[in-house]
Write a protein that holds these residues in place. Structure first.
Motif, PDB file in Angstrom:
ATOM      1  N   ASP A 160      47.903  36.749  46.144  1.00  0.00           N
ATOM      2  CA  ASP A 160      47.101  37.654  47.021  1.00  0.00           C
ATOM      3  C   ASP A 160      46.636  38.687  45.927  1.00  0.00           C
ATOM      4  O   ASP A 160      45.245  38.914  46.121  1.00  0.00           O
ATOM      5  N   TYR A 165      42.927  33.665  47.632  1.00  0.00           N
ATOM      6  CA  TYR A 165      43.542  33.923  48.997  1.00  0.00           C
ATOM      7  C   TYR A 165      43.917  32.446  49.675  1.00  0.00           C
ATOM      8  O   TYR A 165      44.873  32.630  50.437  1.00  0.00           O
ATOM      9  N   ALA A 168      47.399  32.053  48.595  1.00  0.00           N
ATOM     10  CA  ALA A 168      48.420  33.269  49.392  1.00  0.00           C
ATOM     11  C   ALA A 168      48.693  32.630  50.598  1.00  0.00           C
ATOM     12  O   ALA A 168      49.586  32.925  51.265  1.00  0.00           O
ATOM     13  N   VAL A 198      45.637  39.468  53.994  1.00  0.00           N
ATOM     14  CA  VAL A 198      44.840  38.595  52.953  1.00  0.00           C
ATOM     15  C   VAL A 198      43.433  38.525  54.159  1.00  0.00           C
ATOM     16  O   VAL A 198      42.332  38.524  53.190  1.00  0.00           O
TER      17      VAL A 198
END
Length: 317
Positions: A160, A165, A168, A198
């Motif tokens: 993150d 992303y 993550a 996120v």
């Protein structure tokens, strides 16, 4: 020229990064202090003989490292590196009938866990990931489901911060699934909230809100006041980004009250400033200024130079 507003997201991605060695406070038991841990370390004999008592030394080194890490990550790295070396030198079972092994695997994993966090604090993300994956591999071999969930979540935190992303989210969802299987509501709440973080970073606010509300509800059920304050503030951020200013103010004020009850000055300062930001967006400058000045005063008292610069800039705007 478009005016620049400097404001803060109250995001606590590191809320899921938990110490494996924290002493639980149950009944009259208190968490060990830095001084008491140092005294315990001095009491261990300097000997080349390896015994099961050395597992306590590994734990003490790691616990002391964790406690000083935010202020002194370099020394923390030294202590957990010592813990890792000692854990690797031990040669016996876990004490519950397991076969003898070279190296105390649980202690090795915990040391890697710490070293991953300390390097994360220093912004060394590649090394943090390397240590996290080493801890994860050992925990998977040990079938330590709670440890696995923590490692997965921590990997998500690093990705993150690197703005990766998709990775993550992948690791957060894996960590959440394991936490659900364990019935560990604390870990579930942490991962739910971090998934929301996120989505906020991706400006996908409709997806973020449900995860924040789930995390908030679970934190309320657990009586986890620190997390309640965090998620209230984060919900305020989302509503502010959606230009729903009445709801943003409502949640910022709730977060402010929660932080005041906790005595968390940094949280109080951030919420004061964010309330000022909302009034600023509404062009209600007479209301914005007092909150900015309160946030500035608190930031000055805390010696928080980044926040001082931000609130000075907002007051100038």
């Amino acid at each position: 020229m478009k005016k620049l507003l400097l404001f803060f997201f109250i995001v606590f991605a590191s809320v899921a990064w938990q110490s494996h060695a924290q002493t639980k406070q149950t009944g009259g038991e208190r968490s060990r202090t830095i001084d008491s841990l140092k005294a315990i370390l001095k009491s261990y004999p300097l000997t080349s003989q390896v015994s099961s008592k050395d597992t306590n030394q590994v734990n003490t080194l790691n616990e002391l490292a964790w406690k000083i890490s935010n202020n002194n990550p370099d020394t923390a790295i030294i202590l957990s590196t010592q813990a890792l070396a000692l854990a690797n030198s031990l040669s016996f079972g876990e004490g519950r009938g397991e076969a003898s092994t070279v190296g105390w695997q649980k202690g090795i994993a915990n040391s890697y866990h710490n070293l991953a966090y300390f390097n994360y604090l220093k912004g060394n993300y590649p090394l943090s990931l390397a240590y996290n994956f080493k801890a994860l591999k050992i925990r998977e071999a040990l079938k330590d489901k709670k440890g696995i969930s923590k490692s997965l979540g921590n990997i998500g935190i690093v990705y993150d911060d690197q703005a990766d992303y998709p990775k993550a989210l992948s690791y957060y969802f894996k960590a959440l699934k394991m936490a659900e299987d364990l019935g560990d509501k604390k870990l579930q709440a942490n991962n739910l909230g971090n998934i929301g973080v996120v989505y906020v970073h991706q400006a996908d606010y409709p997806k973020a809100l449900p995860y924040y509300f789930k995390a908030l509800k679970m934190a309320e059920d657990l009586g986890d006041k620190n997390s309640i304050a965090a998620w209230l503030g984060n919900i305020g951020v989302v509503y502010k980004e959606q230009a729903d200013y009445p709801k943003a103010l409502s949640y910022y004020f709730k977060a402010l009250k929660a932080n005041e009850e906790l005595g968390r000055k940094n949280g109080i300062a951030i919420n004061l400033g964010n309330i000022g930001v909302v009034y600023m967006h509404q062009a209600d400058y007479p209301k914005a200024l007092p909150y900015y000045f309160k946030a500035l005063k608190m930031a000055e008292d805390l010696g928080d130079k980044n926040s001082i610069a931000a609130w000075l800039g907002n007051i100038g705007v």
